[in-house]
Design an enzyme around this catalytic site. Structure first.
Site, PDB file in Angstrom:
ATOM      1  CB  ALA A 161      39.065  47.879  35.110  1.00  0.00           C
ATOM      2  CG  HIS A 162      42.299  44.370  36.175  1.00  0.00           C
ATOM      3  ND1 HIS A 162      43.232  44.094  35.199  1.00  0.00           N
ATOM      4  CD2 HIS A 162      41.134  43.849  35.726  1.00  0.00           C
ATOM      5  CE1 HIS A 162      42.668  43.428  34.212  1.00  0.00           C
ATOM      6  NE2 HIS A 162      41.389  43.273  34.501  1.00  0.00           N
ATOM      7  CG  ASN A 163      46.965  45.574  36.113  1.00  0.00           C
ATOM      8  OD1 ASN A 163      46.209  44.652  36.442  1.00  0.00           O
ATOM      9  ND2 ASN A 163      48.235  45.640  36.499  1.00  0.00           N
TER      10      ASN A 163
END
Length: 345
Positions: free
Chosen positions: A240-242
């Site tokens: 997922a993001h980051n």
């Protein structure tokens, strides 16, 4: 593929000791059971040592402690599995021969593409893309704007590299994988409507990373989603993001890592393991397959289960769970005995 390589040359690659004729020529790496003249193979399981006495292989890679006599030339090493991987890779390596850019490929404006590349049919390359030498891009790959791809990379068919993504040197990405798709981020109002949060960050994939087929690495909401050097990611993985995946980590199939979780160096996540968001997972952590990580993990932790807990504790709970039907019978019998004693009083 290389052919007619001496066993002595291969042994030198892996600091091996040659037992037998080092001038034997080999060129094909196969299984121990099917190996014949001119083939090289390896023995990992001690229980298979009897196969060495009858093998028709030209050479066999074995652990240094193996003392069985064999008609094949032996290469003795400290780690037969590792040596086999190195030798097999060496035998399969071909000198890169650039084929250029296929006439059906689309290339945008302002791109800097090395003359030493292979770009196959129906590849789409956006604007201001940089591609380094000895990189091979197979059919149907889609590359967005402002992407950087380093040297010696391999993008298999139908990979997508979205805008702004950065790939280092020696990166391999297998078919169907998407790098830089939007992260999953929404804000919900009082009426229950969901409003998408813009995902304006990027993805960075460092040197010598390999990502399997049909995996997704989402772009950051802000900043970076970062896959650090030497990490190996299997098929069907969601990052997922980051998220940060540390150097030389191993992420096995169907793992899911939620947003803003950070993995240290040499972390291993077994198949179908998952981690919730905003966690810190330390260096060298090992997470058993199917586990659910709900809290931070210190360096060197070995955990399993849902929620993930120390591996010995989890194993004990698994054993106890299998005994529950038997324990239930005992409890019912004990309850009946207590009731009978109470009735007599």
């Amino acid at each position: 593929m290389k052919e007619n390589i001496t066993v002595a040359m291969l042994a030198e690659l892996v600091d091996g000791e040659v037992i037998g004729d080092g001038e034997v020529l080999v060129g094909n790496f196969v299984s121990l059971e099917t190996a014949g003249e001119g083939d090289i193979t390896f023995l990992v399981k001690a229980g298979d040592q009897d196969l060495l006495t009858s093998t028709k292989a030209g050479a066999v890679i074995v652990h240094r402690k193996v003392e069985v006599e064999s008609p094949a030339t032996l290469i003795k090493v400290d780690d037969a599995y590792l040596a086999a991987a190195k030798i097999h890779t060496f035998l399969l390596e071909d000198e890169f021969s650039p084929e250029g850019i296929h006439r059906s490929a689309f290339v945008g404006e302002g791109c800097q593409i090395s003359s030493e590349v292979t770009i196959k049919a129906l590849v789409s390359i956006g604007n201001r893309v940089v591609i380094g030498p000895r990189t091979r891009i197979e059919s149907g790959v889609a590359i967005g704007d402002d992407v950087t791809i380093g040297e010696d990379c391999l993008l298999k068919a139908n990979v997508t590299i979205a805008d702004g993504s950065q790939l280092g040197n020696g990166v391999t990405i297998h078919s169907g994988t998407v790098i830089g798709s939007d992260g999953y981020g929404y804000a919900t109002d009082k009426m229950g409507f969901h409003y998408k949060r813009p995902q304006v960050g990027t993805v960075r994939v460092d040197d010598n990373v390999e990502i399997g087929a049909n995996s997704c690495v989402d772009r950051a909401t802000y900043g970076l989603t970062w896959i650090k050097s030497g990490a190996k990611i299997d098929n069907l993985v969601q990052i997922a993001h980051n998220v940060v995946v540390g150097e030389n980590s191993l992420i096995v199939s169907q793992v899911g890592i939620s947003g803003s979780t950070s993995l240290g160096r040499n972390v291993v996540m077994g198949g179908k393991a998952a981690a919730v968001g905003h966690l810190q997972i330390g260096d060298g952590v090992m997470i058993a397959g199917g586990s659910g990580v709900l809290s931070n993990l210190s360096a060197g932790a070995v955990v399993g289960g849902i929620p993930a807990r120390p591996i010995k504790q989890w194993r004990k709970s698994v054993v106890l769970t299998t005994k529950l039907p038997e324990m239930q019978k005992d409890i019912r019998a004990l309850k009946k005995s207590v009731e009978e004693l109470a009735g007599k009083n």
